[in-house]
Write a protein that holds these residues in place. Structure first.
Motif, short mmCIF file in Angstrom:
data_model
loop_
_atom_site.label_atom_id
_atom_site.label_comp_id
_atom_site.label_asym_id
_atom_site.label_seq_id
_atom_site.Cartn_x
_atom_site.Cartn_y
_atom_site.Cartn_z
N VAL A 48 16.12 26.24 -14.41
CA VAL A 48 15.66 27.58 -14.05
C VAL A 48 14.13 27.63 -14.09
O VAL A 48 13.50 28.19 -13.18
N ALA A 49 13.54 27.01 -15.11
CA ALA A 49 12.08 27.02 -15.25
C ALA A 49 11.43 26.41 -14.01
O ALA A 49 10.45 26.95 -13.49
N GLU A 50 12.01 25.32 -13.55
CA GLU A 50 11.42 24.64 -12.40
C GLU A 50 11.50 25.51 -11.14
O GLU A 50 10.52 25.65 -10.41
N ARG A 51 12.69 26.10 -10.92
CA ARG A 51 12.86 26.97 -9.74
C ARG A 51 11.91 28.16 -9.83
O ARG A 51 11.30 28.56 -8.83
N PHE A 52 11.81 28.71 -11.02
CA PHE A 52 10.96 29.87 -11.27
C PHE A 52 9.50 29.52 -10.95
O PHE A 52 8.80 30.27 -10.28
N GLY A 53 9.08 28.33 -11.40
CA GLY A 53 7.71 27.90 -11.15
C GLY A 53 7.43 27.73 -9.66
O GLY A 53 6.34 28.01 -9.19
N LYS A 54 8.46 27.25 -8.94
CA LYS A 54 8.25 26.99 -7.51
C LYS A 54 8.27 28.26 -6.68
O LYS A 54 7.58 28.38 -5.69
N SER A 55 9.16 29.21 -7.09
CA SER A 55 9.38 30.33 -6.20
C SER A 55 8.53 31.55 -6.55
O SER A 55 8.53 32.53 -5.82
N THR A 56 7.79 31.51 -7.65
CA THR A 56 6.93 32.64 -7.97
C THR A 56 5.50 32.16 -8.14
O THR A 56 5.25 30.94 -8.13
N GLU A 57 4.59 33.08 -8.33
CA GLU A 57 3.20 32.67 -8.51
C GLU A 57 2.89 32.32 -9.96
O GLU A 57 1.79 31.91 -10.29
N PHE A 58 3.92 32.49 -10.85
CA PHE A 58 3.69 32.18 -12.26
C PHE A 58 3.74 30.68 -12.50
O PHE A 58 4.33 29.93 -11.73
#
Lengths: 418, 344
Positions: free
Chosen positions: B42-52
């Protein structure tokens, strides 16, 4: 004269003892070489697969309905890839089959298409053939890691998926290439995307901090103890303690780092700064011991001649003795640093055993290290991480060899003979 | 000279970055090694799909994670901790003492613990009671009596089991998998003996000692935290059994097979429906005081609780997480995204 006890037989036994010993020696060397060959061989054999990747070409629709030319970044790229796969293999109609179909390409395919579109806005408006990274299961099937002759129920890929892969292969839509992304990506949960860069940079930064702290401190301590300190009970105690420190298990230094550097001084967790300081506690005794030994090996005549010519003790030490001892000091330092490079136990305590995707930009940002990366990948369930683990070991070994080569080059440059 | 340049540049690097390092803009996650693969995905997807920034996820074990989590509020403490068991009363208390009063609990799905052996041998079918008899340090005898475990062969326990030596490779006591195995499988099997079940009410300490102690005579081999290693050892030794998480069984289905426990095979649907007896819930906990302080926590929770992630066909299911039912997910997503406080 005749009283000698059969000299020929005594000589014979002495000679054969000599021969035997030589053979023991050769045997020992052979055994250690055999271990090395087996170890390096198996790592190279297992890890070689990680340096190639598989890509699949799929025709995607980048028409104005799918991607708005004015705002290309708002398109639903993942859906476009899925639609393209459905168009390629229309026989997959059931939900379960479609899931398998989507699994042919990497989880990253949507992002890959986004990058492609943003980089090539001129390709918008029609159907374009785009290369996508294949999934890990696809990749290891082509590498032969998965046995396709076993019963369907016993493998990860079904007959249907293998059929699709074979169709793609027959149509020339699959290419194999060198895995550059292994060296340009950070860690990832998808084996086909995982790279070593963040760990490599983390290790380099950690060692840099370790070197900058332990080298000057270690040399100053060694020179003072060897050249200036009075020999008394107090300096004996210090000497014994330094020798003991060299044998302390590294996890203890990790605990020290946790309680002192993190809890008392409030340094940032998981950062190469803390990692480097903890590791330098470990390398310091090695450096001090090696530096003292090489200072001791400088002939006293050099010191005496310098003093005799009117140099002060400091001048004698820094102008004459220390430069001569430098090659030995450097060897000791590199040996200590090489040890530090392979350490994971102390890093565990200070939070460097972590999943870190972004490449660290400074010594204060969270980072991980090469041995930690090996540990994390070895623990991952996906089969394809097996080869990544070995590949990371290869990178670690290359890093070590580079360091050792550097040591040899520096030694050659500074070595002076009497 | 070389040294000098190197160190000067290091110091320059450090000072250049010193300014932003103290206002943390990256989520920090610690905790269970079982939840680690899901949390990192989830962390990886989150990093890729948001500006965070991509969150940093540390694998510290459930207990270790909660300890760090409960150490206080502030930049140096983690925002989220993963756990392969529920937070304990005592941990909630420690948290509260250190100022961590508002905690959001998120149950994310299930994980099955399997008993597996090599595909070269036959599949085992065993009851929890027999499994307990094979692995306990002391086994219950006639009413009220215990004796040191006498069994060395499976068929000594139950004639229907195979006539091979008992040899089980499993995780060490530091592991959350071990805790869950002891609680679910060992205790579950232990309770099947009537007088032991009664003992629970009269002398819970004795009950715990009897039911929670795994034998130490070499029959149960502690194989370390690395489950891949256990799989490899099973391939080499067809008579041995191994204990590990369901995701490793799924990934290695060509080499090892899971034993049926109480007649239920460790299969995805059966674990999801709760039929398989040795399955546990996985959680993470969020420090409410950090929401809003560290950017992206709310968005991270939204990503984790989206159908794309933890849904029946989400990417976490591909990684081996066994999803909750539709109703549980719907309710969970509401509670988590609404930042509802933990209630024990």
């Amino acid at each position: 004269m005749t009283d000698f006890i059969t000299p020929s037989s005594q000589l014979k036994s002495r000679k054969s003892a000599e021969k035997r010993f030589q053979w023991y020696g050769r045997g020992a060397i052979f055994a250690s070489l055999a271990f090395l060959v087996v170890m390096v061989g198996s790592i190279l054999y297992k890890g070689s697969g990680a340096f190639t990747t598989t890509d699949v070409a799929i025709v995607v629709d980048l028409g104005p309905e799918a991607v708005d030319p004015a705002n290309p970044q708002d398109a639903r790229f993942e859906k476009i890839v899925k639609d393209a796969l459905k168009a390629r293999f229309p026989e997959a109609t059931k939900r379960a089959d479609r899931r398998k179909l989507y699994g042919l390409v990497s989880n990253d395919a949507g992002f890959e298409l986004e990058r492609f579109v943003l980089a090539n806005p001129d390709k918008l408006g029609g159907e374009v053939r785009v290369w996508f990274r294949a999934s890990d299961d696809f990749d290891i099937l082509l590498k032969g890691t998965v046995d396709r002759t076993v019963d369907e129920s016993e493998r990860r890929l079904s007959d249907q998926e293998i059929g699709w892969i074979d169709t793609l292969l027959a149509d020339g839509d699959v290419k194999r290439g060198f895995n550059w992304s292994f060296f340009t990506n950070g860690d990832s949960r998808e084996p086909e995307l995982a790279g070593i860069l963040s760990a490599l940079v983390g290790s380099a930064l950690t060692l840099l901090v370790c070197f900058c702290f332990s080298f000057p401190v270690g040399i100053l301590a060694a020179i003072y103890l060897e050249e200036f300190a009075p020999k008394n009970r107090f300096s004996d105690i210090i000497e014994v303690n330094i020798n003991n420190l060299a044998a302390v298990p590294s996890i203890v230094f990790g605990l020290l780092g946790l309680s002192m550097l993190l809890n008392t001084f409030g340094m940032p967790r998981s950062s190469p700064l803390v990692g480097g300081l903890v590791l330098s506690l470990m390398t310091l005794p090695t450096i001090i011991i090696a530096a003292r030994a090489s200072l001791r090996a400088v002939p006293p005549s050099i010191r005496e001649a310098a003093l005799g010519m009117g140099a002060s003790p400091v001048q004698a030490t820094f102008h004459h003795v220390a430069p001569l001892a430098l090659p030995g000091i450097m060897t000791g330092t590199i040996v200590g640093m090489a040890q530090a490079l392979g350490e994971t136990a102390p890093l565990l305590m200070i939070g460097m055993v972590a999943f870190i995707v972004d490449v660290p930009q400074s010594i204060l940002e969270p980072a991980t290290a090469l041995p930690v990366q090996i540990f994390l990948w070895a623990d991952a369930p996906e089969r394809a991480f097996l080869e990544k683990t070995s590949a990371a070991i290869i990178v670690l070994l290359l890093f070590l060899i580079t360091m050792n080569l550097l040591a040899i080059v520096l030694r050659r440059r500074f070595e002076k003979r009497f | 000279m070389f040294t000098k340049t190197l160190c000067v540049s290091a110091i320059a690097l450090a000072t250049a970055a010193a300014a932003p390092a103290f206002a943390r803009d990256q989520i920090k996650i610690v905790g269970s090694s079982t939840v680690f693969p899901f949390s990192t995905t989830v962390a990886e997807r989150f990093g890729k799909s948001t500006e965070f920034k991509t969150p940093v996820v540390e694998s510290t074990g459930s207990g270790g994670g909660l300890k760090l989590f409960c150490a206080g509020v502030g930049e140096d403490t983690p925002d989220i901790t993963n756990a392969s068991r529920r937070i304990k009363e005592s941990e909630v208390k420690t948290c509260a003492e250190n100022g961590v009063t508002d905690i959001v609990e998120a149950k994310i799905g299930y994980d099955g613990i399997v008993l597996a052996n090599s595909k070269d041998s036959d599949q085992l079918s065993i009851s929890l009671g027999d499994l307990f008899m094979a692995l306990a340090k002391d086994v219950p005898g006639e009413a009220g009596e215990t004796k040191p475990n006498p069994y060395t062969m499976w068929n000594e326990i139950n004639p229907e089991l195979p006539a091979v030596k008992i040899e089980v490779l499993g995780p060490p006591p530091t592991s959350g998998t071990r805790d869950a195995f002891v609680e679910l499988a060992m205790e579950g099997g232990c309770k099947t003996v009537d007088w032991v079940n009664d003992l629970k009410k009269t002398d819970s300490d004795a009950y715990k000692t009897l039911c929670h102690t795994i034998r130490e005579d070499g029959v149960y081999v502690e194989a370390g935290e690395n489950d891949n290693l256990i799989v490899q050892k099973l391939q080499a030794n067809p008579d041995a059994f191994g204990i590990f998480g369901y995701s490793f069984l799924e990934q290695n289905s060509d080499a090892v097979q899971g034993a049926m426990i109480d007649g239920v095979a460790p299969e995805f649907e059966l674990i999801a429906e709760g039929d398989y007896p040795v399955s546990r819930s996985l959680y993470f906990y969020v420090k409410k005081a950090h929401v809003g302080e560290v950017p992206g926590i709310e968005q991270f929770l939204a990503e984790f609780t989206s159908e794309d992630a933890w849904g029946e066909e989400g990417y976490l299911a591909d990684k081996g997480l066994i999803p909750m039912t539709d109703a549980e997910r719907e309710e969970g997503a509401k509670a988590i995204n609404g930042l509802m406080n933990l209630s024990m």
